[in-house]
Design an enzyme around this catalytic site. Structure first.
Site, mmCIF file in Angstrom:
data_model
loop_
_atom_site.group_PDB
_atom_site.id
_atom_site.type_symbol
_atom_site.label_atom_id
_atom_site.label_comp_id
_atom_site.label_asym_id
_atom_site.label_seq_id
_atom_site.Cartn_x
_atom_site.Cartn_y
_atom_site.Cartn_z
ATOM 1 N N ASP A 12 0.875 -1.171 0.000
ATOM 2 C CA ASP A 12 0.000 0.000 0.000
ATOM 3 C C ASP A 12 0.912 1.221 0.000
ATOM 4 O O ASP A 12 1.618 1.470 0.980
ATOM 5 C CB ASP A 12 -0.894 0.017 1.251
ATOM 6 C CG ASP A 12 -1.885 -1.137 1.254
ATOM 7 O OD1 ASP A 12 -2.507 -1.373 0.210
ATOM 8 O OD2 ASP A 12 -2.033 -1.785 2.300
ATOM 9 N N ASP A 131 -13.720 -3.214 -1.865
ATOM 10 C CA ASP A 131 -13.539 -2.885 -0.455
ATOM 11 C C ASP A 131 -14.901 -2.998 0.216
ATOM 12 O O ASP A 131 -15.743 -2.117 0.070
ATOM 13 C CB ASP A 131 -13.004 -1.452 -0.295
ATOM 14 C CG ASP A 131 -11.605 -1.294 -0.863
ATOM 15 O OD1 ASP A 131 -10.906 -2.307 -0.995
ATOM 16 O OD2 ASP A 131 -11.217 -0.152 -1.179
#
Length: 254
Positions: A12, A131
């Site tokens: 990330d 998500d």
């Protein structure tokens, strides 16, 4: 399952650094993406996923220079996401060195972009990142979110996964917002719900805390297991330990 299970570290990236938080918040520095990518390549990762975590919320492109540097250092498949909005974005990523592109917010805003990317490059290059978080207001009990879990998309996660498969997406990166960074294990209920709806590969993400967390995710229906904290802040042998745990549970690994 027939096909070997993949173990995938996730980078990330925010402002050129790898970061990690809990439930997509409270990000802390985890290192240089190129150095971490080299380490994971050396330690036996099957693939790497590179997500520019603030590209969509900051409304900017993925950092292509960091992607290029990362691609030069690794010899395993590299998936890149964050700020991917168009066929042209995917084309540029592939030319930069990515093997697959991950799309999220742009596909929610305009689902037809899935068809356009698949028509141009084939299903194998496109990963839909979902998500999802628990929501009592949806049929499946899980809702799609955007902007790193900060905004509700008003979409049922299972319904969206099913539609994306029909549009030709190659696999689904299934991120549990509730489990993310908690190290309490994967959201098995979420994995089962999506697995019951689609036949394409599912990459389970969110919640890995120890090697023993991996086999239950596979049993629930994941074809690959993605993690960040456990690899970034754990010993170099962690990928090997996770693979051994999967093997010990009776699954084939790469």
């Amino acid at each position: 399952m027939g096909v070997a299970i993949r173990i995938i570290p996730c980078l990330d990236v925010d402002a050129g650094r790898v970061v990690k938080g809990v439930n997509f918040e409270g990000l802390r520095d985890a290192g240089d993406p190129v150095e971490l990518a080299k380490r994971y390549n050396r330690c036996g990762a099957d693939e790497l996923t590179f997500l520019d975590v603030t590209a969509s919320s900051a409304d900017r492109e993925t950092t292509f220079d960091v992607v290029a540097q990362t691609a030069e250092q690794v010899f395993i498949p590299l998936t890149v996401g964050g700020g991917v909005r168009t066929v042209e974005d995917v084309d540029r990523l592939l030319r930069t060195g990515a093997d697959k592109a991950s799309i999220n917010t742009a596909a929610i805003n305009r689902p037809e972009v899935i068809n356009e990317i698949v028509d141009r490059f084939g299903s194998q290059v496109l990963v839909l990142s979902v998500d999802a978080k628990r929501s009592a207001g949806t049929e499946s009990g899980f809702e799609v979110t955007t902007h790193g879990g900060r905004q509700d998309a008003g979409l049922d996660a299972v319904t969206w996964a099913r539609e994306a498969e029909k549009r030709g997406v190659g696999e689904i990166l299934l991120n549990s917002i509730d489990a993310d960074g908690t190290k309490d294990g994967f959201d098995l209920e979420l994995i089962r719900a999506v697995r019951a709806a689609v036949s394409i590969p599912i990459i389970a993400s969110g919640g890995a805390g120890k090697p023993e967390d991996f086999p239950p995710a596979i049993e629930a229906g994941a074809n690959a297991v993605l993690a960040a904290s456990i690899f970034h802040f754990g010993p170099e042998a962690m990928i090997a330990r996770c693979k051994q745990a999967v093997r010990d549970a009776g699954y084939e690994v790469r």
